[in-house]
Design a protein around this motif. Structure first.
Motif, mmCIF file in Angstrom:
data_model
loop_
_atom_site.group_PDB
_atom_site.id
_atom_site.type_symbol
_atom_site.label_atom_id
_atom_site.label_comp_id
_atom_site.label_asym_id
_atom_site.label_seq_id
_atom_site.Cartn_x
_atom_site.Cartn_y
_atom_site.Cartn_z
ATOM 1 N N LEU A 36 0.824 -0.823 -0.192
ATOM 2 C CA LEU A 36 -0.291 0.152 0.280
ATOM 3 C C LEU A 36 0.982 1.361 0.114
ATOM 4 O O LEU A 36 0.506 2.599 -0.481
ATOM 5 C CB LEU A 36 -0.679 0.196 1.109
ATOM 6 N N THR A 37 2.264 1.520 0.566
ATOM 7 C CA THR A 37 2.964 2.230 0.831
ATOM 8 C C THR A 37 3.875 2.700 -0.788
ATOM 9 O O THR A 37 4.648 3.124 -1.005
ATOM 10 C CB THR A 37 4.066 2.194 1.536
ATOM 11 N N GLY A 38 3.557 0.933 -1.928
ATOM 12 C CA GLY A 38 4.487 1.345 -3.232
ATOM 13 C C GLY A 38 6.846 0.918 -2.335
ATOM 14 O O GLY A 38 6.775 1.576 -3.372
ATOM 15 N N SER A 39 6.188 0.160 -1.589
ATOM 16 C CA SER A 39 7.855 0.098 -1.337
ATOM 17 C C SER A 39 8.266 -1.113 -1.464
ATOM 18 O O SER A 39 9.580 -1.283 -1.577
ATOM 19 C CB SER A 39 7.708 0.412 0.487
ATOM 20 N N GLY A 40 7.392 -1.849 -2.339
ATOM 21 C CA GLY A 40 7.951 -3.572 -2.600
ATOM 22 C C GLY A 40 8.458 -3.673 -3.974
ATOM 23 O O GLY A 40 9.330 -4.582 -3.740
ATOM 24 N N LEU A 41 9.638 -2.248 -4.350
ATOM 25 C CA LEU A 41 10.271 -2.299 -5.504
ATOM 26 C C LEU A 41 11.167 -1.645 -5.181
ATOM 27 O O LEU A 41 12.208 -1.173 -6.484
ATOM 28 C CB LEU A 41 9.323 -1.499 -6.977
ATOM 29 N N SER A 42 11.307 -1.120 -3.948
ATOM 30 C CA SER A 42 12.505 -0.040 -3.427
ATOM 31 C C SER A 42 14.236 -1.057 -3.367
ATOM 32 O O SER A 42 14.695 0.110 -3.228
ATOM 33 C CB SER A 42 12.528 0.893 -2.463
ATOM 34 N N ILE A 43 13.867 -2.166 -2.975
ATOM 35 C CA ILE A 43 15.046 -2.931 -3.502
ATOM 36 C C ILE A 43 15.233 -2.967 -4.672
ATOM 37 O O ILE A 43 14.406 -4.981 -4.661
ATOM 38 C CB ILE A 43 15.306 -4.097 -1.874
ATOM 39 N N ALA A 75 10.571 6.650 -12.210
ATOM 40 C CA ALA A 75 10.792 7.718 -13.619
ATOM 41 C C ALA A 75 8.680 8.413 -13.622
ATOM 42 O O ALA A 75 9.381 9.338 -14.276
ATOM 43 C CB ALA A 75 11.076 7.313 -14.559
ATOM 44 N N GLN A 76 8.201 7.730 -13.696
ATOM 45 C CA GLN A 76 6.561 7.622 -13.855
ATOM 46 C C GLN A 76 5.603 7.747 -12.559
ATOM 47 O O GLN A 76 5.144 8.427 -12.884
ATOM 48 C CB GLN A 76 5.869 6.786 -14.618
ATOM 49 N N VAL A 77 6.453 7.339 -11.902
ATOM 50 C CA VAL A 77 5.753 7.222 -9.975
ATOM 51 C C VAL A 77 6.112 8.097 -9.422
ATOM 52 O O VAL A 77 5.340 9.552 -8.927
ATOM 53 C CB VAL A 77 5.282 6.082 -9.483
ATOM 54 N N ASN A 78 7.501 8.592 -8.998
ATOM 55 C CA ASN A 78 8.328 8.671 -7.533
ATOM 56 C C ASN A 78 9.656 9.596 -8.577
ATOM 57 O O ASN A 78 10.194 10.152 -7.553
ATOM 58 C CB ASN A 78 8.645 7.931 -6.666
ATOM 59 N N ALA A 79 9.641 10.464 -9.847
ATOM 60 C CA ALA A 79 9.727 10.746 -10.265
ATOM 61 C C ALA A 79 10.429 12.662 -9.113
ATOM 62 O O ALA A 79 9.684 13.107 -8.726
ATOM 63 C CB ALA A 79 10.625 11.351 -11.828
ATOM 64 N N GLY A 80 11.316 12.857 -8.746
ATOM 65 C CA GLY A 80 12.171 13.690 -8.332
ATOM 66 C C GLY A 80 11.673 13.460 -6.386
ATOM 67 O O GLY A 80 12.273 14.169 -5.992
ATOM 68 N N MET A 81 11.515 12.652 -6.281
ATOM 69 C CA MET A 81 12.078 11.947 -4.661
ATOM 70 C C MET A 81 12.865 12.234 -4.073
ATOM 71 O O MET A 81 14.112 11.256 -4.965
ATOM 72 C CB MET A 81 11.206 10.388 -4.387
ATOM 73 N N THR A 82 12.850 12.922 -3.086
ATOM 74 C CA THR A 82 13.712 12.660 -2.254
ATOM 75 C C THR A 82 14.833 11.554 -1.873
ATOM 76 O O THR A 82 13.937 11.031 -1.063
ATOM 77 C CB THR A 82 14.500 13.612 -1.033
ATOM 78 N N LEU A 83 16.293 12.028 -1.110
ATOM 79 C CA LEU A 83 17.007 10.285 -0.774
ATOM 80 C C LEU A 83 15.972 9.364 0.696
ATOM 81 O O LEU A 83 15.662 8.725 1.199
ATOM 82 C CB LEU A 83 18.426 10.632 0.106
#
Length: 366
Positions: A36-43, A75-83
């Protein structure tokens, strides 16, 4: 109890199995947060051993963030995300994988100990910890399925690293489905270890009914995973209709794939099976009260009916509020609770001793 008295029952083994089931439940809950937080692809890498160590300095965090920037989701959802924002989603996925590794250790190491205790002398204090013969193959199968779950988890994640911005719904359903198989298997085997072997004489009709309910609950869990994977809970948030229609137009150009990917159809199927499950479990509970077939069966039936109705109401509330995080996680946890209740109910039915009636109705299927 297994103080050299009943070699078919070992409550230490049962506690271990129930504890592992609790960890699987925790993993399902954390998995819900991760999705739900869209975290699954972060690793973006799968390192079963070294992946347990998170980034420890700025350079390692920058490297992990750079890898995430290479996938379509950034690129399509979180562009500009900070560290800092990246670290927020990273830690959820890392925790999800860490719990998976912990489950492997919590299950695998005691399993070896329980098996080694079988080699102890018959009157040794260690012998009381020996695993009953009939549970060995079940635990080995559960261990193998746990290892397979890790592979399927990466297979799921990999589907969102190149051409998609999220994981494939059918892979998510496979991953969650296997988690629920493990969860139910641990509960069932734990009940067997706690109580020992017992061959009841369940009325055949009740055994079939309880089995059908388990199958319906499991199917509903898989359909829920397809809804989640396709983000279908974010559309058609009215109830009981869907955007004013029973079934909004579905994209049938997908062919059979529409049942996996079309948002309208996946949500409709999830609703439809929910209605069927509600009707079936209500009839089952009513009949259990009316016929009073065997000791314990009535309580199991009413508990199951209660949690199914609560889960249905929770699902409606979650939908009409467009799946806020806390409700979405609670609904996924509720699915695990319903499956646990259905599994325990079937276990009770299969061990039931039918009542002997002097007068009045006889048990279903007899």
């Amino acid at each position: 109890m297994n103080r050299f008295g009943n070699p078919d029952r070992n409550r230490a083994v049962a506690v271990w199995l129930f504890a592992t089931a609790a960890l699987v439940f925790l993993m399902v809950v954390v998995g819900g947060v991760t999705r739900l937080t869209g975290s699954g692809l972060s690793i973006t890498e799968w390192k079963p051993i070294m992946g347990a160590i998170p980034p420890l300095n700025d350079a390692q965090w920058a490297q992990a963030f750079d890898k995430y920037k290479q996938i379509p989701q950034y690129a399509q959802v979180n562009a500009g995300m900070t560290l800092g924002e990246f670290q927020g989603i990273f830690w959820w996925e890392w925790l999800h994988r860490l719990i998976g590794r912990l489950i492997g250790l919590v299950f695998g190491l005691p399993l070896v100990v329980f098996l080694l205790c079988r080699a102890a002398p018959p009157r040794s204090v260690f012998r009381q910890w020996a695993m009953p013969d009939r549970l060995i193959w079940r635990c080995v199968v559960l261990l193998a399925l746990g290892g397979l779950q890790g592979l399927i988890g990466w297979w799921m994640v990999s589907s969102g690293l190149s051409e998609r911005v999220s994981v494939a719904p059918e892979r998510l359903a496979t991953h969650l489905g296997l988690a629920f198989v493990l969860f139910a298997g641990l509960i069932w085997t734990g009940l067997e270890a706690w109580n020992g072997e017992d061959h009841g004489r369940p009325p055949s009709g009740w055994a079939r009914g309880a089995t059908l309910l388990v199958c319906l609950v499991f199917l509903q869990c898989l359909l829920g995973a397809l809804v989640a994977g396709g983000h279908a809970g974010l559309v058609y948030t009215d109830w009981p209709l869907m955007n004013g229609a029973v079934l909004p137009p579905a994209d049938w150009s997908l062919g059979v794939g529409a049942f996996l990917h079309d948002q309208a159809l996946t949500q409709f199927n999830h609703r439809l099976v929910a209605y069927g499950l509600l009707i079936a479990v209500s009839i089952y509970a009513f009949q259990a009260w009316r016929w009073r077939v065997a000791e314990g069966m009535g309580a199991g039936a009413f508990i199951l009916a209660g949690v199914v109705w609560m889960q249905a109401l929770l699902g409606i509330v979650t939908l009409i509020h467009a799946v806020p995080l806390w409700l979405g996680v609670l609904h996924q946890a509720g699915a695990a609770v319903v499956l646990a209740a259905a599994t325990a109910n079937l276990w009770v039915v299969l061990r039931a001793q039918p009542r002997i009636f002097i007068s009045g109705p006889r048990s279903m299927g007899r």
